[in-house]
Enzyme design. Structure first.
Site, PDB file in Angstrom:
ATOM      1  N   PRO A   2     -16.463 -92.187  43.905  1.00 32.25           N
ATOM      2  CA  PRO A   2     -15.560 -91.398  43.660  1.00 32.25           C
ATOM      3  C   PRO A   2     -15.110 -91.424  42.052  1.00 32.25           C
ATOM      4  O   PRO A   2     -13.812 -92.113  42.792  1.00 32.25           O
ATOM      5  CB  PRO A   2     -15.328 -90.152  44.076  1.00 32.25           C
ATOM      6  CG  PRO A   2     -15.660 -90.709  45.339  1.00 32.25           C
ATOM      7  CD  PRO A   2     -16.732 -92.173  45.101  1.00 32.25           C
ATOM      8  N   GLU A   3     -14.794 -91.972  40.973  1.00 34.67           N
ATOM      9  CA  GLU A   3     -13.661 -92.234  40.158  1.00 34.67           C
ATOM     10  C   GLU A   3     -12.761 -90.443  39.783  1.00 34.67           C
ATOM     11  O   GLU A   3     -13.190 -89.665  40.074  1.00 34.67           O
ATOM     12  CB  GLU A   3     -13.698 -92.850  38.961  1.00 34.67           C
ATOM     13  CG  GLU A   3     -14.018 -94.314  39.873  1.00 34.67           C
ATOM     14  CD  GLU A   3     -14.274 -94.893  38.490  1.00 34.67           C
ATOM     15  OE1 GLU A   3     -13.975 -95.241  36.957  1.00 34.67           O
ATOM     16  OE2 GLU A   3     -15.351 -96.169  38.389  1.00 34.67           O
ATOM     17  N   LYS A  69      -7.341 -89.933  41.171  1.00 32.40           N
ATOM     18  CA  LYS A  69      -8.383 -89.962  41.601  1.00 32.40           C
ATOM     19  C   LYS A  69      -7.660 -89.244  43.461  1.00 32.40           C
ATOM     20  O   LYS A  69      -8.572 -89.458  44.405  1.00 32.40           O
ATOM     21  CB  LYS A  69      -9.104 -91.185  42.473  1.00 32.40           C
ATOM     22  CG  LYS A  69      -9.485 -91.710  41.285  1.00 32.40           C
ATOM     23  CD  LYS A  69     -10.107 -92.993  41.191  1.00 32.40           C
ATOM     24  CE  LYS A  69     -10.288 -94.278  40.193  1.00 32.40           C
ATOM     25  NZ  LYS A  69     -10.150 -95.724  41.035  1.00 32.40           N
ATOM     26  N   HIS A 110     -21.387 -88.387  59.286  1.00 32.62           N
ATOM     27  CA  HIS A 110     -19.715 -88.968  58.942  1.00 32.62           C
ATOM     28  C   HIS A 110     -19.250 -88.262  58.831  1.00 32.62           C
ATOM     29  O   HIS A 110     -18.886 -88.524  58.530  1.00 32.62           O
ATOM     30  CB  HIS A 110     -20.592 -90.069  58.426  1.00 32.62           C
ATOM     31  CG  HIS A 110     -21.341 -91.490  58.605  1.00 32.62           C
ATOM     32  ND1 HIS A 110     -21.460 -92.612  59.262  1.00 32.62           N
ATOM     33  CD2 HIS A 110     -22.542 -91.652  58.145  1.00 32.62           C
ATOM     34  CE1 HIS A 110     -21.638 -93.274  59.568  1.00 32.62           C
ATOM     35  NE2 HIS A 110     -23.013 -93.078  58.807  1.00 32.62           N
ATOM     36  N   ARG A 129     -18.248 -94.994  54.888  1.00 33.35           N
ATOM     37  CA  ARG A 129     -17.822 -95.696  54.949  1.00 33.35           C
ATOM     38  C   ARG A 129     -16.250 -96.409  55.484  1.00 33.35           C
ATOM     39  O   ARG A 129     -15.599 -96.736  55.420  1.00 33.35           O
ATOM     40  CB  ARG A 129     -18.084 -96.283  53.243  1.00 33.35           C
ATOM     41  CG  ARG A 129     -19.365 -97.462  53.454  1.00 33.35           C
ATOM     42  CD  ARG A 129     -19.141 -98.394  52.070  1.00 33.35           C
ATOM     43  NE  ARG A 129     -20.792 -97.356  51.421  1.00 33.35           N
ATOM     44  CZ  ARG A 129     -21.282 -98.131  50.728  1.00 33.35           C
ATOM     45  NH1 ARG A 129     -20.705 -98.084  49.937  1.00 33.35           N
ATOM     46  NH2 ARG A 129     -22.568 -97.274  51.160  1.00 33.35           N
ATOM     47  N   LYS A 170       4.216-109.310  32.532  1.00 37.23           N
ATOM     48  CA  LYS A 170       2.571-109.271  33.830  1.00 37.23           C
ATOM     49  C   LYS A 170       1.436-109.400  33.872  1.00 37.23           C
ATOM     50  O   LYS A 170       1.016-109.659  34.278  1.00 37.23           O
ATOM     51  CB  LYS A 170       2.884-108.632  34.893  1.00 37.23           C
ATOM     52  CG  LYS A 170       3.347-107.370  35.043  1.00 37.23           C
ATOM     53  CD  LYS A 170       3.479-106.429  36.250  1.00 37.23           C
ATOM     54  CE  LYS A 170       2.488-106.520  36.994  1.00 37.23           C
ATOM     55  NZ  LYS A 170       3.481-104.759  38.461  1.00 37.23           N
ATOM     56  N   ARG A 279     -13.773-107.848  41.464  1.00 37.35           N
ATOM     57  CA  ARG A 279     -15.263-106.964  41.335  1.00 37.35           C
ATOM     58  C   ARG A 279     -16.441-107.188  40.148  1.00 37.35           C
ATOM     59  O   ARG A 279     -15.929-108.002  39.271  1.00 37.35           O
ATOM     60  CB  ARG A 279     -14.380-104.779  40.656  1.00 37.35           C
ATOM     61  CG  ARG A 279     -14.694-104.263  41.795  1.00 37.35           C
ATOM     62  CD  ARG A 279     -12.922-103.803  41.742  1.00 37.35           C
ATOM     63  NE  ARG A 279     -12.108-103.515  42.503  1.00 37.35           N
ATOM     64  CZ  ARG A 279     -11.121-102.878  42.962  1.00 37.35           C
ATOM     65  NH1 ARG A 279      -9.726-103.642  42.492  1.00 37.35           N
ATOM     66  NH2 ARG A 279     -10.496-103.047  45.032  1.00 37.35           N
TER      67      ARG A 279
END
Length: 289
Positions: A2-3, A69, A110, A129, A170, A279
């Site tokens: 999910p985003e 999120k 779960h 997870r 940065k 990623r």
DNA sequence: CGTAATCCCCGGCCGC
DNA sequence: TGCGGCCGGGGATTA
């Protein structure tokens, strides 16, 4: 996974089910209790399961909002507090009369946190997870990363914030994909939507942020926001474990131009992938420069 | 103090 | 059927 659009969909469904209801009972799975007993911070952070339960029982859920999120449940008990939930990779909520109503077995087995509401129904949190998080906070200041999040991408100040952040030293040498996936730069843009936005903009994911003109950066930001909105309208994307609280899938994945593709949807070239910030990043070597 | 690299939380899934 | 390895959001920890 999910985003922002998926979380938005979940919040829109939880809100009418939960707002105004009072929590009568809370269940925490033995799996979580065992994990925490072994020193892990499984889902329930910085607090043991019984303290989590006793704080929530009797609380009224006064509002349910999305921030980036995260899902913010505002609670009223003796005083106001927040239950802040991040779905991680595989978190999902179900609003059901019984856990048996969760028909997909891999979600049902779960279920780790269940809120029994005063309407007799359950708000059940499943997380295959266990990368999700729940925190009880008196306010955002209790969890400083919340204060550092970029504005909502649809807020008026979000573009200016993005430019200001992305032009910091940065970030200038970092791959643009890493920069737009940084929640302090843009809120709610993960791997999927970063991949799609860069593909639409024909920008190579590994291009250094400092080597993209301001005009292109503005266009890129607008592409991210547009794709996020498009996905909200499509009910989000269903990749592996995402479901909305009715157990339904979204449709945005049918509109992907690049994410998960073997060939470019524009030119047919075989896609390539590389690792950026750990990623998998898929792109078209012909279209994206 | 700021930044960067590493670790970790997990089980579904894939390939052999 | 069994099994090792891969994947990943993002905070915490370490250098």
């Amino acid at each position: 996974m999910p985003e922002l659009p998926e979380v938005e969909g979940v919040v829109r469904q939880i809100r009418p089910a939960a707002a105004g209801k009072t929590i009568r009972d809370v269940f925490v799975s033995d799996t979580i209790r065992l994990s925490k007993a072994n020193g892990k911070e499984a889902i329930i952070k910085k607090m043991d399961a019984d303290a989590f339960i006793s704080r929530l029982v009797g609380a009224e859920i006064s509002s349910v909002e999305r921030r980036s999120k995260y899902i913010y449940f505002t609670m009223q008990k003796e005083r106001e507090f927040l239950l802040v939930n991040h779905l991680g990779m595989s978190g999902a909520w179900f609003y059901v009369d019984s856990l048996l109503s969760i028909t997909e077995e891999k979600f049902r087995r779960h279920v780790h946190v269940v809120l029994t509401l005063d309407d007799g129904n359950l708000l059940a949190y499943s997380d295959i997870r266990r990368f999700g998080e729940m925190r009880l906070l008196n306010g955002e200041a209790d969890f400083p990363p919340l204060l550092l999040m970029a504005p909502e991408p649809f807020a008026e100040e979000a573009l200016e914030h993005f430019l200001h952040m992305a032009e910091r030293p940065k970030y200038s040498a970092k791959p643009i994909k890493e920069v737009i996936m940084d929640g302090q730069v843009i809120s709610g843009c993960g791997n999927i939507y970063a991949t799609e936005a860069l593909f639409r903009m024909k920008i190579h994911p590994n291009r250094a942020a400092g080597r993209i003109s301001r005009a292109r950066k503005i266009q890129l930001f607008k592409a991210v926001a547009a794709i996020l909105l498009e996905s909200i309208d499509a009910g989000g994307s269903t990749i592996s474990d995402y479901r909305n609280i009715n157990g339904e899938s979204g449709r945005m994945q049918d509109r992907f131009g690049m994410y998960g593709k073997k060939q470019c949807m524009e030119c047919g070239t075989a896609t390539k992938s590389l690792q950026i910030a750990g990623r998998t990043s898929v792109y078209c070597p012909t279209c994206q420069k």
